[in-house]
Design a protein around this motif. Structure first.
Motif, PDB file in Angstrom:
ATOM      1  N   PRO A  28       0.837  -1.211   0.000  1.00 11.27           N
ATOM      2  CA  PRO A  28       0.000   0.000   0.000  1.00 11.27           C
ATOM      3  C   PRO A  28       0.868   1.257   0.000  1.00 11.27           C
ATOM      4  CG  PRO A  28      -0.616  -1.486   1.798  1.00 11.27           C
ATOM      5  CD  PRO A  28       0.624  -2.027   1.181  1.00 11.27           C
ATOM      6  N   LEU A  29       0.423   2.226  -0.718  1.00  9.41           N
ATOM      7  CA  LEU A  29       1.091   3.522  -0.758  1.00  9.41           C
ATOM      8  C   LEU A  29       0.281   4.468   0.120  1.00  9.41           C
ATOM      9  CD1 LEU A  29       3.417   5.064  -2.176  1.00  9.41           C
ATOM     10  CD2 LEU A  29       1.763   5.733  -3.904  1.00  9.41           C
ATOM     11  N   ASN A  30       0.935   5.063   1.075  1.00  8.12           N
ATOM     12  CA  ASN A  30       0.224   5.969   1.975  1.00  8.12           C
ATOM     13  C   ASN A  30       0.080   7.336   1.321  1.00  8.12           C
ATOM     14  OD1 ASN A  30      -0.144   4.097   4.032  1.00  8.12           O
ATOM     15  ND2 ASN A  30       1.918   4.453   4.820  1.00  8.12           N
ATOM     16  N   VAL A  31      -0.991   7.467   0.552  1.00  7.63           N
ATOM     17  CA  VAL A  31      -1.287   8.715  -0.123  1.00  7.63           C
ATOM     18  C   VAL A  31      -2.583   9.260   0.465  1.00  7.63           C
ATOM     19  CG1 VAL A  31      -1.902   9.774  -2.331  1.00  7.63           C
ATOM     20  CG2 VAL A  31      -0.211   7.950  -2.270  1.00  7.63           C
ATOM     21  N   ALA A  32      -2.498  10.456   1.014  1.00  6.83           N
ATOM     22  CA  ALA A  32      -3.702  11.084   1.556  1.00  6.83           C
ATOM     23  C   ALA A  32      -4.416  11.809   0.427  1.00  6.83           C
ATOM     24  CB  ALA A  32      -3.328  12.052   2.668  1.00  6.83           C
ATOM     25  N   VAL A  33      -5.596  11.371   0.134  1.00  8.72           N
ATOM     26  CA  VAL A  33      -6.384  11.998  -0.929  1.00  8.72           C
ATOM     27  C   VAL A  33      -7.538  12.731  -0.252  1.00  8.72           C
ATOM     28  CG1 VAL A  33      -7.769  11.626  -2.995  1.00  8.72           C
ATOM     29  CG2 VAL A  33      -5.768  10.192  -2.576  1.00  8.72           C
ATOM     30  N   PRO A  34      -7.570  14.052  -0.401  1.00  6.89           N
ATOM     31  CA  PRO A  34      -8.629  14.803   0.283  1.00  6.89           C
ATOM     32  C   PRO A  34     -10.007  14.515  -0.294  1.00  6.89           C
ATOM     33  CG  PRO A  34      -7.336  16.258  -1.134  1.00  6.89           C
ATOM     34  CD  PRO A  34      -6.680  14.906  -1.174  1.00  6.89           C
ATOM     35  N   VAL A 120     -19.246   7.698 -13.909  1.00  8.95           N
ATOM     36  CA  VAL A 120     -20.261   8.113 -14.872  1.00  8.95           C
ATOM     37  C   VAL A 120     -19.782   9.441 -15.471  1.00  8.95           C
ATOM     38  CG1 VAL A 120     -22.657   8.901 -15.049  1.00  8.95           C
ATOM     39  CG2 VAL A 120     -22.091   6.925 -13.605  1.00  8.95           C
ATOM     40  N   PRO A 121     -19.896   9.640 -16.781  1.00 16.04           N
ATOM     41  CA  PRO A 121     -19.377  10.858 -17.400  1.00 16.04           C
ATOM     42  C   PRO A 121     -19.816  12.166 -16.726  1.00 16.04           C
ATOM     43  CG  PRO A 121     -19.968   9.300 -19.097  1.00 16.04           C
ATOM     44  CD  PRO A 121     -20.422   8.701 -17.786  1.00 16.04           C
ATOM     45  N   ASP A 122     -21.040  12.242 -16.214  1.00 14.98           N
ATOM     46  CA  ASP A 122     -21.509  13.464 -15.559  1.00 14.98           C
ATOM     47  C   ASP A 122     -20.677  13.838 -14.337  1.00 14.98           C
ATOM     48  OD1 ASP A 122     -23.589  13.643 -17.385  1.00 14.98           O
ATOM     49  OD2 ASP A 122     -25.034  12.666 -16.063  1.00 14.98           O
ATOM     50  N   TYR A 123     -19.938  12.881 -13.772  1.00 14.15           N
ATOM     51  CA  TYR A 123     -19.187  13.125 -12.544  1.00 14.15           C
ATOM     52  C   TYR A 123     -17.679  13.177 -12.773  1.00 14.15           C
ATOM     53  CZ  TYR A 123     -23.663  12.441 -10.423  1.00 14.15           C
ATOM     54  OH  TYR A 123     -24.991  12.577 -10.095  1.00 14.15           O
ATOM     55  N   GLN A 124     -17.259  13.120 -14.011  1.00 19.29           N
ATOM     56  CA  GLN A 124     -15.835  13.217 -14.316  1.00 19.29           C
ATOM     57  C   GLN A 124     -15.409  14.683 -14.280  1.00 19.29           C
ATOM     58  OE1 GLN A 124     -15.380  11.131 -18.060  1.00 19.29           O
ATOM     59  NE2 GLN A 124     -15.988   9.192 -17.139  1.00 19.29           N
ATOM     60  N   GLY A 125     -14.144  14.897 -13.978  1.00 19.32           N
ATOM     61  CA  GLY A 125     -13.611  16.255 -13.949  1.00 19.32           C
ATOM     62  C   GLY A 125     -13.914  17.016 -12.672  1.00 19.32           C
ATOM     63  N   ARG A 126     -14.342  16.330 -11.630  1.00 22.02           N
ATOM     64  CA  ARG A 126     -14.674  16.978 -10.355  1.00 22.02           C
ATOM     65  C   ARG A 126     -13.730  16.570  -9.226  1.00 22.02           C
ATOM     66  NH1 ARG A 126     -21.217  16.789  -9.652  1.00 22.02           N
ATOM     67  NH2 ARG A 126     -21.800  17.282 -11.784  1.00 22.02           N
ATOM     68  N   GLY A 127     -12.637  15.894  -9.566  1.00 22.49           N
ATOM     69  CA  GLY A 127     -11.699  15.444  -8.542  1.00 22.49           C
ATOM     70  C   GLY A 127     -12.128  14.185  -7.826  1.00 22.49           C
ATOM     71  N   LEU A 128     -13.096  13.473  -8.377  1.00 26.03           N
ATOM     72  CA  LEU A 128     -13.618  12.275  -7.718  1.00 26.03           C
ATOM     73  C   LEU A 128     -12.808  11.017  -8.012  1.00 26.03           C
ATOM     74  CD1 LEU A 128     -17.394  12.942  -8.374  1.00 26.03           C
ATOM     75  CD2 LEU A 128     -16.268  12.927  -6.135  1.00 26.03           C
ATOM     76  N   ALA A 129     -12.177  10.931  -9.172  1.00 28.34           N
ATOM     77  CA  ALA A 129     -11.508   9.691  -9.573  1.00 28.34           C
ATOM     78  C   ALA A 129     -10.392   9.323  -8.610  1.00 28.34           C
ATOM     79  CB  ALA A 129     -10.974   9.795 -10.993  1.00 28.34           C
ATOM     80  N   LYS A 130      -9.520  10.258  -8.295  1.00 29.07           N
ATOM     81  CA  LYS A 130      -8.398   9.959  -7.406  1.00 29.07           C
ATOM     82  C   LYS A 130      -8.918   9.569  -6.013  1.00 29.07           C
ATOM     83  CE  LYS A 130      -3.919  11.686  -5.939  1.00 29.07           C
ATOM     84  NZ  LYS A 130      -2.965  12.797  -5.992  1.00 29.07           N
ATOM     85  N   PHE A 131      -9.914  10.304  -5.523  1.00 24.42           N
ATOM     86  CA  PHE A 131     -10.493   9.998  -4.218  1.00 24.42           C
ATOM     87  C   PHE A 131     -11.105   8.594  -4.207  1.00 24.42           C
ATOM     88  CE2 PHE A 131     -14.504   9.757  -1.861  1.00 24.42           C
ATOM     89  CZ  PHE A 131     -14.019   9.805  -0.567  1.00 24.42           C
ATOM     90  N   PHE A 132     -11.945   8.306  -5.186  1.00 26.40           N
ATOM     91  CA  PHE A 132     -12.619   7.006  -5.233  1.00 26.40           C
ATOM     92  C   PHE A 132     -11.612   5.877  -5.441  1.00 26.40           C
ATOM     93  CE2 PHE A 132     -15.728   4.140  -7.740  1.00 26.40           C
ATOM     94  CZ  PHE A 132     -16.099   3.445  -6.591  1.00 26.40           C
ATOM     95  N   PHE A 133     -10.618   6.103  -6.286  1.00 28.92           N
ATOM     96  CA  PHE A 133      -9.611   5.074  -6.529  1.00 28.92           C
ATOM     97  C   PHE A 133      -8.835   4.780  -5.249  1.00 28.92           C
ATOM     98  CE2 PHE A 133      -5.638   3.342  -8.436  1.00 28.92           C
ATOM     99  CZ  PHE A 133      -6.210   2.245  -9.043  1.00 28.92           C
ATOM    100  N   ALA A 134      -8.486   5.807  -4.493  1.00 30.73           N
ATOM    101  CA  ALA A 134      -7.784   5.604  -3.217  1.00 30.73           C
ATOM    102  C   ALA A 134      -8.635   4.782  -2.256  1.00 30.73           C
ATOM    103  CB  ALA A 134      -7.417   6.954  -2.598  1.00 30.73           C
TER     104      ALA A 134
END
Length: 183
Positions: A28-34, A120-134
């Motif tokens: 695991p990589l300890n990355v804090a994603v706000p 979902v495309p409507d939610y892309q570009g809002r900074g959610l991908a990195k958070f959800f992936f973490a």
């Protein structure tokens, strides 16, 4: 009467060659994603997910990237896979609406394979991908595998490979394959 060559040309036009990159993460990589600000978020483990909801999310997220496997499988096969003991599906909700999913297969103790991840495309570009992936990575590591594995290809988001590597994955191999385009 149709010309058989027309069908061959159509078949070739419906397929495209892709480069596949296989990646692994050994620790695991300890990355804090706000937490993205201004949104009400929930991540829930989907238990006994209905196939119609799965297919909806799979299509709305996967169609732009030509995800292939589950669309070729019948409902019974998909149901048996998504409701299997070794499958985990996380759903991301934003303001009460389904906004993404992550599907993983537990191959314990060796690995957890992250099979699908997307928004979902409507939610892309809002900074959610990195958070959800973490959050998906934390859920995968909670099963104590030796490593996490995933694949991406040249039809995925151009930012996918970058995200995976920033979050601690390293490429271990590449391959070529042919994908049937999703129309």
């Amino acid at each position: 009467m149709s010309d058989p060559t027309d069908n061959d040309d159509k078949t070739l036009a419906d397929e495209v060659s892709v480069n596949i990159t296989r990646l692994e993460m050994a620790a695991p990589l300890n990355v804090a994603v706000p937490l993205p600000a201004g949104l009400r978020l929930a991540i829930m483990l989907a238990e006994n997910m209905p196939v119609h909801l799965y297919r909806y999310l799979y299509e709305v997220i996967g169609k732009p990237h030509h995800w292939m496997l589950r669309r070729m499988q019948n409902d019974e096969t998909v149901t048996s896979i998504i409701q299997a003991e070794e499958t985990r599906i996380l759903l991301l909700y934003v303001d009460g609406c389904p906004a993404g999913f992550a599907e993983m297969r537990l191959n314990l103790p060796e690995s957890v394979d992250l099979l699908y991840f997307g928004l979902v495309p409507d939610y892309q570009g809002r900074g959610l991908a990195k958070f959800f992936f973490a959050e998906a990575l934390a859920a995968a590591w909670s099963h104590n595998p030796e490593k996490l594995r995933l694949e991406t290809n040249t039809l995925d988001s151009p930012r996918a490979l970058q995200l995976y590597q920033r979050m601690g994955f390293s490429p271990v191999s590449t391959a070529e394959d042919v994908i049937t385009l999703w129309k």
